[in-house]
Write a protein that holds these residues in place. Structure first.
Motif, PDB file in Angstrom:
ATOM      1  N   TRP A   1      49.980  41.752  36.689  1.00 51.54           N
ATOM      2  CA  TRP A   1      48.964  42.800  36.740  1.00 51.54           C
ATOM      3  C   TRP A   1      49.549  44.065  37.372  1.00 51.54           C
ATOM      4  CZ3 TRP A   1      46.576  46.173  39.913  1.00 51.54           C
ATOM      5  CH2 TRP A   1      45.443  46.814  39.411  1.00 51.54           C
ATOM      6  N   PHE A   2      50.203  43.923  38.519  1.00 53.36           N
ATOM      7  CA  PHE A   2      50.768  45.107  39.185  1.00 53.36           C
ATOM      8  C   PHE A   2      51.886  45.730  38.357  1.00 53.36           C
ATOM      9  CE2 PHE A   2      48.497  43.461  42.858  1.00 53.36           C
ATOM     10  CZ  PHE A   2      47.964  44.636  43.371  1.00 53.36           C
ATOM     11  N   ASN A   3      52.746  44.902  37.744  1.00 53.17           N
ATOM     12  CA  ASN A   3      53.816  45.438  36.901  1.00 53.17           C
ATOM     13  C   ASN A   3      53.255  46.233  35.722  1.00 53.17           C
ATOM     14  OD1 ASN A   3      56.126  44.644  38.317  1.00 53.17           O
ATOM     15  ND2 ASN A   3      56.130  42.622  37.382  1.00 53.17           N
ATOM     16  N   SER A   4      52.106  45.840  35.197  1.00 55.46           N
ATOM     17  CA  SER A   4      51.523  46.543  34.058  1.00 55.46           C
ATOM     18  C   SER A   4      50.643  47.726  34.483  1.00 55.46           C
ATOM     19  CB  SER A   4      50.720  45.581  33.180  1.00 55.46           C
ATOM     20  OG  SER A   4      49.580  45.129  33.865  1.00 55.46           O
ATOM     21  N   HIS A   5      50.549  47.977  35.783  1.00 57.28           N
ATOM     22  CA  HIS A   5      49.751  49.102  36.299  1.00 57.28           C
ATOM     23  C   HIS A   5      50.627  50.056  37.121  1.00 57.28           C
ATOM     24  CE1 HIS A   5      46.435  46.518  35.058  1.00 57.28           C
ATOM     25  NE2 HIS A   5      45.746  47.637  34.991  1.00 57.28           N
ATOM     26  N   ASN A   6      51.761  50.432  36.546  1.00 54.38           N
ATOM     27  CA  ASN A   6      52.642  51.446  37.122  1.00 54.38           C
ATOM     28  C   ASN A   6      53.177  51.069  38.507  1.00 54.38           C
ATOM     29  OD1 ASN A   6      53.995  53.811  36.511  1.00 54.38           O
ATOM     30  ND2 ASN A   6      52.531  55.099  37.597  1.00 54.38           N
ATOM     31  N   CYS A   7      53.484  49.793  38.677  1.00 56.62           N
ATOM     32  CA  CYS A   7      54.064  49.313  39.923  1.00 56.62           C
ATOM     33  C   CYS A   7      55.317  48.503  39.603  1.00 56.62           C
ATOM     34  CB  CYS A   7      53.091  48.409  40.678  1.00 56.62           C
ATOM     35  SG  CYS A   7      51.587  49.248  41.193  1.00 56.62           S
ATOM     36  N   LYS A   8      56.137  48.310  40.609  1.00 57.53           N
ATOM     37  CA  LYS A   8      57.308  47.449  40.483  1.00 57.53           C
ATOM     38  C   LYS A   8      57.218  46.432  41.618  1.00 57.53           C
ATOM     39  CE  LYS A   8      62.321  47.631  40.486  1.00 57.53           C
ATOM     40  NZ  LYS A   8      63.496  48.492  40.715  1.00 57.53           N
ATOM     41  N   VAL A   9      57.264  45.151  41.273  1.00 52.34           N
ATOM     42  CA  VAL A   9      57.150  44.100  42.283  1.00 52.34           C
ATOM     43  C   VAL A   9      58.512  43.450  42.469  1.00 52.34           C
ATOM     44  CG1 VAL A   9      55.983  41.960  42.927  1.00 52.34           C
ATOM     45  CG2 VAL A   9      54.756  43.692  41.599  1.00 52.34           C
TER      46      VAL A   9
ATOM     47  N   PHE B   1      42.809  47.126  41.633  1.00 49.86           N
ATOM     48  CA  PHE B   1      42.990  45.676  41.520  1.00 49.86           C
ATOM     49  C   PHE B   1      41.655  44.955  41.755  1.00 49.86           C
ATOM     50  CE2 PHE B   1      43.922  41.563  43.578  1.00 49.86           C
ATOM     51  CZ  PHE B   1      44.641  40.948  42.562  1.00 49.86           C
ATOM     52  N   ILE B   2      40.960  45.322  42.808  1.00 50.05           N
ATOM     53  CA  ILE B   2      39.682  44.688  43.144  1.00 50.05           C
ATOM     54  C   ILE B   2      38.675  44.879  42.008  1.00 50.05           C
ATOM     55  CG2 ILE B   2      37.671  44.844  44.686  1.00 50.05           C
ATOM     56  CD1 ILE B   2      39.777  45.438  46.947  1.00 50.05           C
ATOM     57  N   GLU B   3      38.677  46.061  41.410  1.00 49.32           N
ATOM     58  CA  GLU B   3      37.737  46.347  40.326  1.00 49.32           C
ATOM     59  C   GLU B   3      38.022  45.510  39.081  1.00 49.32           C
ATOM     60  OE1 GLU B   3      36.524  50.952  41.333  1.00 49.32           O
ATOM     61  OE2 GLU B   3      38.343  50.586  40.174  1.00 49.32           O
ATOM     62  N   HIS B   4      39.219  44.949  38.970  1.00 42.98           N
ATOM     63  CA  HIS B   4      39.563  44.082  37.832  1.00 42.98           C
ATOM     64  C   HIS B   4      39.169  42.617  38.059  1.00 42.98           C
ATOM     65  CE1 HIS B   4      41.741  47.383  36.029  1.00 42.98           C
ATOM     66  NE2 HIS B   4      41.872  46.643  34.952  1.00 42.98           N
ATOM     67  N   LEU B   5      38.756  42.273  39.257  1.00 45.75           N
ATOM     68  CA  LEU B   5      38.346  40.900  39.544  1.00 45.75           C
ATOM     69  C   LEU B   5      36.947  40.671  38.984  1.00 45.75           C
ATOM     70  CD1 LEU B   5      39.733  40.686  43.186  1.00 45.75           C
ATOM     71  CD2 LEU B   5      40.807  39.854  41.076  1.00 45.75           C
ATOM     72  N   LYS B   6      36.631  39.411  38.671  1.00 42.44           N
ATOM     73  CA  LYS B   6      35.392  39.138  37.943  1.00 42.44           C
ATOM     74  C   LYS B   6      34.421  38.154  38.615  1.00 42.44           C
ATOM     75  CE  LYS B   6      37.348  40.211  33.408  1.00 42.44           C
ATOM     76  NZ  LYS B   6      38.039  41.324  33.958  1.00 42.44           N
TER      77      LYS B   6
ATOM     78  N   GLY C   1      38.378  32.787  44.477  1.00 41.48           N
ATOM     79  CA  GLY C   1      37.300  32.145  43.713  1.00 41.48           C
ATOM     80  C   GLY C   1      37.846  31.575  42.406  1.00 41.48           C
ATOM     81  N   THR C   2      37.188  31.858  41.297  1.00 38.91           N
ATOM     82  CA  THR C   2      37.645  31.375  39.986  1.00 38.91           C
ATOM     83  C   THR C   2      38.158  32.536  39.140  1.00 38.91           C
ATOM     84  OG1 THR C   2      35.423  31.545  39.085  1.00 38.91           O
ATOM     85  CG2 THR C   2      36.073  29.394  39.968  1.00 38.91           C
ATOM     86  N   GLU C   3      39.058  33.321  39.698  1.00 40.57           N
ATOM     87  CA  GLU C   3      39.611  34.493  39.014  1.00 40.57           C
ATOM     88  C   GLU C   3      40.711  34.107  38.036  1.00 40.57           C
ATOM     89  OE1 GLU C   3      38.474  37.486  39.208  1.00 40.57           O
ATOM     90  OE2 GLU C   3      37.190  37.278  40.959  1.00 40.57           O
ATOM     91  N   GLU C   4      40.827  34.903  36.955  1.00 43.26           N
ATOM     92  CA  GLU C   4      41.977  34.763  36.059  1.00 43.26           C
ATOM     93  C   GLU C   4      43.260  35.117  36.801  1.00 43.26           C
ATOM     94  OE1 GLU C   4      41.522  37.057  32.468  1.00 43.26           O
ATOM     95  OE2 GLU C   4      39.515  36.275  32.142  1.00 43.26           O
ATOM     96  N   LEU C   5      43.163  36.011  37.768  1.00 43.56           N
ATOM     97  CA  LEU C   5      44.317  36.455  38.551  1.00 43.56           C
ATOM     98  C   LEU C   5      44.534  35.578  39.785  1.00 43.56           C
ATOM     99  CD1 LEU C   5      43.709  40.318  38.457  1.00 43.56           C
ATOM    100  CD2 LEU C   5      45.418  39.026  37.185  1.00 43.56           C
ATOM    101  N   SER C   6      44.215  34.284  39.674  1.00 44.36           N
ATOM    102  CA  SER C   6      44.291  33.420  40.851  1.00 44.36           C
ATOM    103  C   SER C   6      45.624  32.692  40.987  1.00 44.36           C
ATOM    104  CB  SER C   6      43.135  32.416  40.853  1.00 44.36           C
ATOM    105  OG  SER C   6      43.261  31.552  39.742  1.00 44.36           O
ATOM    106  N   ASN C   7      46.698  33.261  40.399  1.00 47.13           N
ATOM    107  CA  ASN C   7      48.028  32.710  40.669  1.00 47.13           C
ATOM    108  C   ASN C   7      48.995  33.873  40.821  1.00 47.13           C
ATOM    109  OD1 ASN C   7      49.630  33.144  38.068  1.00 47.13           O
ATOM    110  ND2 ASN C   7      47.812  32.087  37.301  1.00 47.13           N
ATOM    111  N   GLU C   8      50.094  33.625  41.504  1.00 51.64           N
ATOM    112  CA  GLU C   8      51.016  34.700  41.845  1.00 51.64           C
ATOM    113  C   GLU C   8      51.602  35.384  40.612  1.00 51.64           C
ATOM    114  OE1 GLU C   8      54.603  35.703  44.961  1.00 51.64           O
ATOM    115  OE2 GLU C   8      54.091  33.600  44.595  1.00 51.64           O
ATOM    116  N   GLY C   9      51.931  34.603  39.576  1.00 52.55           N
ATOM    117  CA  GLY C   9      52.482  35.187  38.359  1.00 52.55           C
ATOM    118  C   GLY C   9      51.533  36.183  37.717  1.00 52.55           C
TER     119      GLY C   9
END
Length: 120
Positions: A23-31, A76-81, A10-18
Motif C-alpha cells: 500500500w505504501f509503495n503504491s502511494h508515493n512512498c519507499k519502504v 492510510f487510515i481512510e483506506h481502512l474498512k 480488526g478484519t482489514e484487507e491490509l492486516s498483514n505486513e506485505g
C-alpha cells in the motif's frame, strides 16, 4: 517530539505486513526495512513502522510539533474498512520519555471525530 499511531487491524484487507508495504509503495512512498520514506516534492518525511503479526497491529512512529500528523497516515487510515473492529490509538512522547495517550477510538470514531473534525 515523537508521536505514535497504533492501528489494531480488526478484519482489514491490509492486516498483514506485505499488504501494508505494498500500500505504501503504491502511494508515493519507499519502504526499506522498518522505515517508510514519503516521497513528496514539498518535504521529505520518514515514518518508522513495526508490524506485530500475532496481534495484526501496526505501530507508526513520527516526529511532530504536537499538532502535525503525517498526511500519508491520514490517507492510510481512510483506506481502512472495518469501522467497528479496527482500533486507532495515538500517543505522544512526554517530557520524560513516557508516552501520553491522546486518542483511543474505533476506526469509525477516528474518521468522524478526528479526521472530519465533527464534535462529540
Amino acid at each position: 517530539m515523537e508521536a505514535v499511531l497504533v492501528v489494531d487491524m480488526g478484519t482489514e484487507e491490509l492486516s498483514n505486513e506485505g499488504a501494508i508495504v505494498n500500500w505504501f509503495n503504491s502511494h508515493n512512498c519507499k519502504v526499506e526495512d522498518d522505515i517508510i520514506y514519503v516521497l513528496e516534492e514539498s518535504h521529505e518525511e520518514v515514518v518508522q513502522y513495526t508490524f506485530f503479526d500475532a496481534a495484526t497491529t501496526c505501530m507508526f512512529k513520527f516526529e511532530t510539533d504536537g499538532e502535525y500528523f503525517p498526511p500519508i497516515l491520514t490517507h492510510f487510515i481512510e483506506h481502512l474498512k472495518d469501522a467497528k473492529g479496527t482500533q486507532i490509538s495515538v500517543a505522544e512522547e512526554g517530557r520524560f520519555g513516557e508516552y501520553n495517550n491522546l486518542v483511543d477510538m474505533t476506526l469509525n470514531q477516528f474518521i468522524t471525530h478526528v479526521i472530519k473534525g465533527e464534535d462529540f
